[in-house]
Design an enzyme around this catalytic site. Sequence first.
Site, PDB file in Angstrom:
ATOM      1  N   ALA A  82       0.857  -1.190   0.000  1.00  0.00           N
ATOM      2  CA  ALA A  82       0.000   0.000   0.000  1.00  0.00           C
ATOM      3  C   ALA A  82       0.885   1.230   0.000  1.00  0.00           C
ATOM      4  CB  ALA A  82      -0.896   0.017   1.240  1.00  0.00           C
ATOM      5  N   THR A 133      -6.267  -0.908   8.248  1.00  0.00           N
ATOM      6  CA  THR A 133      -5.938   0.060   9.286  1.00  0.00           C
ATOM      7  C   THR A 133      -7.172   0.506  10.081  1.00  0.00           C
ATOM      8  OG1 THR A 133      -5.199   2.354   9.577  1.00  0.00           O
ATOM      9  CG2 THR A 133      -6.128   1.819   7.454  1.00  0.00           C
ATOM     10  N   ASP A 134      -6.917   0.980  11.298  1.00  0.00           N
ATOM     11  CA  ASP A 134      -8.024   1.534  12.098  1.00  0.00           C
ATOM     12  C   ASP A 134      -8.489   2.883  11.556  1.00  0.00           C
ATOM     13  OD1 ASP A 134      -5.849   3.114  12.869  1.00  0.00           O
ATOM     14  OD2 ASP A 134      -6.078   2.766  15.021  1.00  0.00           O
ATOM     15  N   GLU A 135      -7.695   3.499  10.669  1.00  0.00           N
ATOM     16  CA  GLU A 135      -8.053   4.845  10.185  1.00  0.00           C
ATOM     17  C   GLU A 135      -9.328   4.848   9.360  1.00  0.00           C
ATOM     18  OE1 GLU A 135      -5.030   7.437   8.847  1.00  0.00           O
ATOM     19  OE2 GLU A 135      -3.557   6.686  10.268  1.00  0.00           O
ATOM     20  N   TYR A 159      -5.685   8.782   2.198  1.00  0.00           N
ATOM     21  CA  TYR A 159      -5.117   7.471   2.559  1.00  0.00           C
ATOM     22  C   TYR A 159      -6.202   6.555   3.124  1.00  0.00           C
ATOM     23  CZ  TYR A 159      -3.070   3.919   5.580  1.00  0.00           C
ATOM     24  OH  TYR A 159      -2.801   2.732   6.214  1.00  0.00           O
ATOM     25  N   SER A 160      -6.890   7.032   4.163  1.00  0.00           N
ATOM     26  CA  SER A 160      -7.850   6.131   4.822  1.00  0.00           C
ATOM     27  C   SER A 160      -9.029   5.829   3.896  1.00  0.00           C
ATOM     28  CB  SER A 160      -8.311   6.697   6.165  1.00  0.00           C
ATOM     29  OG  SER A 160      -8.828   7.992   6.042  1.00  0.00           O
ATOM     30  N   LYS A 163      -7.874   3.053   1.675  1.00  0.00           N
ATOM     31  CA  LYS A 163      -7.847   1.768   2.407  1.00  0.00           C
ATOM     32  C   LYS A 163      -9.278   1.275   2.635  1.00  0.00           C
ATOM     33  CE  LYS A 163      -4.831  -0.252   3.956  1.00  0.00           C
ATOM     34  NZ  LYS A 163      -3.964  -1.329   3.361  1.00  0.00           N
TER      35      LYS A 163
END
Length: 356
Positions: A82, A133-135, A159-160, A163
């Site tokens: 990523a 991710t947690d984001e 980014y989040s 994802k």
Amino acid sequence: MTILVTGGAGFIGANFVLDWFSQSGETIVNLDKLTYAGNLRSLASLEGNPQHVFVHGDIGDGPLVQRLLAEHRPRAVLNFAAESHVDRSIHGPQAFVETNVVGTFQLLEAVRGYWQGLDEAERSAFRFLHVSTDEVYGSLKAGEPAFTETHQYQPNSPYSASKAASDHLVRSYHHTYGLPVLTTNCSNNYGPLHFPEKLIPLMIVNALAGKPLPVYGDGQQIRDWLYVKDHCSAIRRVLEAGQVGEVYNVGGWNEMPNLDIVHRVCALLDELRPRADGQSYASQISFVADRPGHDRRYAIDARKLERELGWKPAETFETGIRKTVTWYLANQDWVKGVMDGSYRDWVAQQYGAGKV
Ligand code: NAD
Ligand code: DAU
């Protein structure tokens, strides 16, 4: 037996590959594009190991991935690859969409074709594990409960968001095609081999170089911190025993404001490598402009993983951060190698030439 790992020259991927070989003789095919974040020096100890098959390539290259799958016939694919840095996604989101969204899609397509051609026993044993991710869950207010696996997706950065899109694609390939997927959503990792654009390694490297330690905004943003080797053990456990189609949150039960993290790093450096002038490294802390759209707080509820698969982190923040600072002090060659490369250009773009 063989597994295919993507992004295995990055921070978590390289730690995972090294950890894997410390406990398994199973071959890893490691597909990595070697972006600025990929560093083969992190895997130098595996040189000459026939069990580690490194392939320089893109997860978005369908024909290449199809060839690798047909040739190596892995029992699992683990997707670490990523674009991973939030600040870079703010400066240039395109690469995040290309790799995290389109790349994951192309990877899923290649894996679907391969998986559908397996015999029944191999098909049911196969796993596609997506590292996330947690984001994707967004930002929490003080006092709000930690993210569970059913928390609404509310990604706030490019980014989040990219994802989150990849997580949804992975989910859909299970729901629609029956692909046996597993997804892990983890909090902030730290530890050896971490590229010094992220908070903890940047603070260590800058402190030792006598440079300012840039803290965004008021430094009171909260993250949950997990030692990277604990993340690796969680991924191994989910791969081994996770329920197909399920999501597992991975966290360290270590919520801490950024400024406290920076002070902890400084205190350790004061102890282990005191400054010649006797002052604390904390005197190098410098408050800088905040990250646009900066998420205030992340917190992970990792009870499902503990309850269902018996996983718990082995390190506390105290033990993990000491190991981390000690590793950076002992591996200045690795740091120098990184600093010689494109990282320098990035520092100039992000913080302004000569400031950091
Ligand atoms: P990283 O940026 O250090 O490494 C990413 C690796 O992927 C690099 O080796 C890079 O060369 C490779 N890569 C990038 N694009 C590629 C492509 N198109 N094809 C093949 N390889 C490509 O990232 P990391 O911190 O090791 O994170 C790994 C994964 O874990 C990511 O999916 C990230 O979203 C997730 N994650 C990271 C953290 C964290 O704190 N670092 C926490 C939770 C989840
Ligand atoms: O939560 C998991 C995520 O953790 C992963 O998905 C990401 O890939 C990973 O990069 C990390 O994202 P963060 O944005 O939380 O990590 P970063 O190290 O960039 O920043 C941590 C916190 O420190 C964040 O609140 C921003 C702040 N910060 C960061 C840098 C680089 C600073 O104050 N100063 C800095 O110079």
